[in-house]
Design a protein around this motif. Structure first.
Motif, mmCIF file in Angstrom:
data_model
loop_
_atom_site.group_PDB
_atom_site.id
_atom_site.type_symbol
_atom_site.label_atom_id
_atom_site.label_comp_id
_atom_site.label_asym_id
_atom_site.label_seq_id
_atom_site.Cartn_x
_atom_site.Cartn_y
_atom_site.Cartn_z
ATOM 1 N N SER A 25 0.823 -1.215 0.000
ATOM 2 C CA SER A 25 0.000 0.000 0.000
ATOM 3 C C SER A 25 0.857 1.265 0.000
ATOM 4 N N LYS A 26 2.147 1.134 0.256
ATOM 5 C CA LYS A 26 3.067 2.270 0.266
ATOM 6 C C LYS A 26 3.685 2.528 -1.110
ATOM 7 N N ILE A 27 3.491 1.587 -2.040
ATOM 8 C CA ILE A 27 4.065 1.727 -3.372
ATOM 9 C C ILE A 27 3.268 2.783 -4.128
ATOM 10 N N THR A 28 3.959 3.826 -4.544
ATOM 11 C CA THR A 28 3.298 4.962 -5.174
ATOM 12 C C THR A 28 2.859 4.668 -6.602
ATOM 13 N N GLU A 29 3.640 3.925 -7.316
ATOM 14 C CA GLU A 29 3.282 3.565 -8.687
ATOM 15 C C GLU A 29 4.189 2.445 -9.147
ATOM 16 N N PHE A 30 3.614 1.496 -9.866
ATOM 17 C CA PHE A 30 4.456 0.493 -10.467
ATOM 18 C C PHE A 30 3.828 -0.008 -11.750
ATOM 19 N N THR A 31 4.682 -0.409 -12.657
ATOM 20 C CA THR A 31 4.248 -0.869 -13.966
ATOM 21 C C THR A 31 3.924 -2.354 -13.912
ATOM 22 N N THR A 32 3.289 -2.820 -14.951
ATOM 23 C CA THR A 32 3.016 -4.250 -15.060
ATOM 24 C C THR A 32 4.325 -5.035 -15.057
ATOM 25 N N SER A 33 5.337 -4.509 -15.711
ATOM 26 C CA SER A 33 6.650 -5.158 -15.745
ATOM 27 C C SER A 33 7.230 -5.299 -14.336
ATOM 28 N N GLU A 34 7.115 -4.246 -13.542
ATOM 29 C CA GLU A 34 7.623 -4.298 -12.166
ATOM 30 C C GLU A 34 6.793 -5.259 -11.314
ATOM 31 N N ALA A 35 5.486 -5.308 -11.565
ATOM 32 C CA ALA A 35 4.633 -6.257 -10.841
ATOM 33 C C ALA A 35 5.040 -7.689 -11.166
#
Length: 108
Positions: A67-77
């Motif tokens: 919940s602290k992750i501000t933004e991530f891409t599908t690749s990072e997921a």
């Protein structure tokens, strides 16, 4: 007099957790500061999760900071999910990441 509670940066959190040699100590240190963590990038979350040796610790650390992750891409997921050794861990990690879609998961 009220003292100000210090916020932890992702870097400070990763350094603190990395001071411990075993997943149990790492998880306890993370749990002690998680409410004071301001935010994580996906890259920082990946670095944190990688500190844990076993899927159980990795899952708990991911759940603590997702919940602290501000933004991530599908690749990072996908990178986060691939950190897990067993299919069960990967499935649970995918569910945790998917449940966080509203918190910045982009399609890149």
């Amino acid at each position: 007099m009220v003292s100000k509670i210090k916020e932890f940066t992702a870097s400070e959190t990763i350094n603190l957790v990395g001071l411990f040699h075993f997943d149990d100590g790492r998880l306890k240190s993370l749990q002690a500061v998680v409410s004071k963590i301001k935010e994580f990038t996906a890259s920082e979350a990946i670095n944190l999760v990688e500190l844990f040796h076993f899927d159980d610790g990795r899952l708990k650390s991911l759940q603590a900071v997702v919940s602290k992750i501000t933004e991530f891409t599908t690749s990072e997921a996908i990178t986060l999910v691939r950190l897990f050794h067993f299919n069960d861990g990967r499935t649970k990690a995918r569910q945790i990441v998917e449940s966080n879609k509203g918190n910045g998961l982009s399609g890149n």
